[in-house]
Every structure is written in structure tokens, then in C-alpha cells.
Write a protein that holds these residues in place. Structure first.
Motif, PDB file in Angstrom:
ATOM      1  N   THR A  41     -10.077  28.545  19.950  1.00 49.05           N
ATOM      2  CA  THR A  41     -10.899  29.365  20.825  1.00 49.05           C
ATOM      3  C   THR A  41     -12.214  28.694  21.190  1.00 49.05           C
ATOM      4  N   ASP A  86     -10.404  30.764  25.743  1.00 48.31           N
ATOM      5  CA  ASP A  86     -10.019  32.047  25.163  1.00 48.31           C
ATOM      6  C   ASP A  86      -8.518  32.266  25.238  1.00 48.31           C
ATOM      7  N   HIS A 104       0.600  27.226  18.203  1.00 54.55           N
ATOM      8  CA  HIS A 104      -0.570  28.000  18.620  1.00 54.55           C
ATOM      9  C   HIS A 104      -0.347  29.501  18.573  1.00 54.55           C
ATOM     10  N   ILE A 140      -4.246  31.372  19.242  1.00 53.39           N
ATOM     11  CA  ILE A 140      -4.922  31.571  20.515  1.00 53.39           C
ATOM     12  C   ILE A 140      -3.903  32.165  21.476  1.00 53.39           C
TER      13      ILE A 140
END
Length: 230
Positions: free
Chosen positions: A26, A30, A52, A56
Motif C-alpha cells: 500500500t 491503494d 498479493h 492489497i
């Protein structure tokens, strides 16, 4: 589950397969957008998504050739790519012009609490009225975020662009300019409440006028918002 609020978010887009070797958190963005029309759904993409997932939010996109997609993929192939990556996705993005064709897929995404972005792209210019109509169409089609990317050719276009974003109020939107005036337009849009603001991860921009995602996130974080006028 991904939640959109009034706080502008930075999206780090990936079209460069080399970037799939990286680990992005992040601090970089975002959300991470995987442009599947460029990347496909091979093992490197799956490995990235698995690595991931839960760290995120991932946004998956398979862009049409008519709106800037790579590799001239037919609808059936784009749908296949999206379906393969859907289990890892916090959000999906399809063109508002294709929303009806994707209706079953979008229903499946919503059933999985996956957010839906309905988008449009103009690589030629900026028509204020037409852009507003496409944003309204996306909203009426049930988009969690209505998105439009337009090409800003001169300072007049930039002025009209800011007028448009300033008038959108609290409608959940994502708006950005491309071309020479793209970088400043993305900051202006974020100031006025654009929810998703796109930069790139890796070495390759995914559209003209993009910032590196990490830098875009830093600039947005240090740029004061402009109050929404009712």
C-alpha cells in the motif's frame, strides 16, 4: 471487502509483464490494476495475484481494442481472462458500452462482493457533454464507480475538465485526462473527489499522461481537497 469512501485512492496499473516479479504494497498504491488484455492469465499473473491477495486489493481489467486494449482480443477471450482472475479480484472494470454483454459476469462479481467499475475512454479528445452522459450511463447501469478517461488537447480542455469534475458533487466517479495535460488533470480530479486515480507500476505507463503510482499517491496525500459545492 473493498470499500469506496470519499477519500481518493491511487490505482497502480500494470501492463508490463516484468513488473509482475515485484511485490507491491500500500506504500506504492491503494489498489493494483492488472491489465489482462496485455498480461494474459499465465502462471506469472496467477502467482502475482496469489502473492498479493489479501495484502492489497486487486482490480482486474481486460480492455477492448476500441478503447485502448492490447492484443486485439475478442470478447470471449476477454471474458475468459476476467473469469480466471475473478477469485482474486476486489474490483473489476469493464467498458460501459459492454455492460450488457458482461451482465452475467458482473452479476457473478457482485455476488462475490466484488466492486464494479464501468468505464469509457476517449483517446481523441474531450467532449464535455458526451463524457457526462457516459458517466451517467455507468451510474444508471449500477456501477460502484463511474469512470471516464479523456484526452485533453489544450488549456481550454483542461478548464472544461475541471468544471466538469467540480460539478459532479458526491457522485462516485473516477475521471482523468490523458496527454500533455493528463498529469495536472489527475491531481485536479483527486482534489474534487475522484475516487480512483491511476498511475503505473513498473516501467511502462498504461496511458499517456500517467504518473508513477507511488509518486501520484504521495502528491495526492499532500494536496488539499477542494470542498464539494452543493
Amino acid at each position: 471487502m473493498l470499500s469506496f469512501s470519499s477519500h481518493p485512492l491511487t490505482v497502480g496499473a500494470i501492463t508490463d509483464a516484468k513488473a509482475l516479479a515485484g511485490n507491491f504494497g500500500t506504500e506504492s498504491a491503494d489498489l493494483v490494476e492488472l491489465r489482462l488484455d496485455a498480461l494474459g492469465s499465465g502462471q506469472a499473473v496467477i502467482d502475482f495475484a496469489q502473492r498479493h491477495h489479501g495484502q492489497i486489493p486487486l482490480l482486474i481489467t481486460a480492455r477492448t481494442p476500441e478503447e485502448g486494449g492490447a492484443n486485439q482480443l475478442a470478447f470471449e477471450k476477454r471474458l475468459e481472462l476476467l473469469q480466471i482472475l475473478l477469485p482474486y479480484a476486489a474490483a473489476v472494470d469493464v467498458e460501459v458500452a459492454q455492460a450488457e454483454a458482461y451482465s452475467d459476469f458482473l452479476g457473478e462479481a457482485r455476488a462475490n462482493d466484488t466492486k464494479v467499475v464501468l468505464s469509457s475512454h476517449d483517446f481523441v479528445g474531450f467532449d464535455h457533454v458526451a463524457t457526462l452522459e457516459r458517466l451517467s450511463l455507468a451510474q444508471s447501469a449500477g456501477a460502484d464507480v463511474a469512470k471516464a478517461a479523456v484526452t485533453l488537447r489544450d488549456p481550454v480542455d483542461l478548464t472544461l475538465f475541471e468544471s466538469l469534475v467540480a460539478g459532479l458533487g458526491e457522485v462516485p466517479f473516477s475521471l482523468m485526462g490523458m496527454g500533455a495535460y493528463g498529469p495536472i488533470s489527475r491531481i485536479l480530479a483527486a482534489q474534487h473527489g475522484s475516487l480512483l486515480n491511476y498511475g503505473f507500476l513498473g516501467d511502462e505507463p498504461t496511458a499517456p499522461g500517467q504518473w508513477p503510482a507511488r509518486l501520484l499517491k504521495e502528491v495526492i496525500a499532500n494536496t488539499p481537497a477542494i470542498a464539494v459545492k452543493n
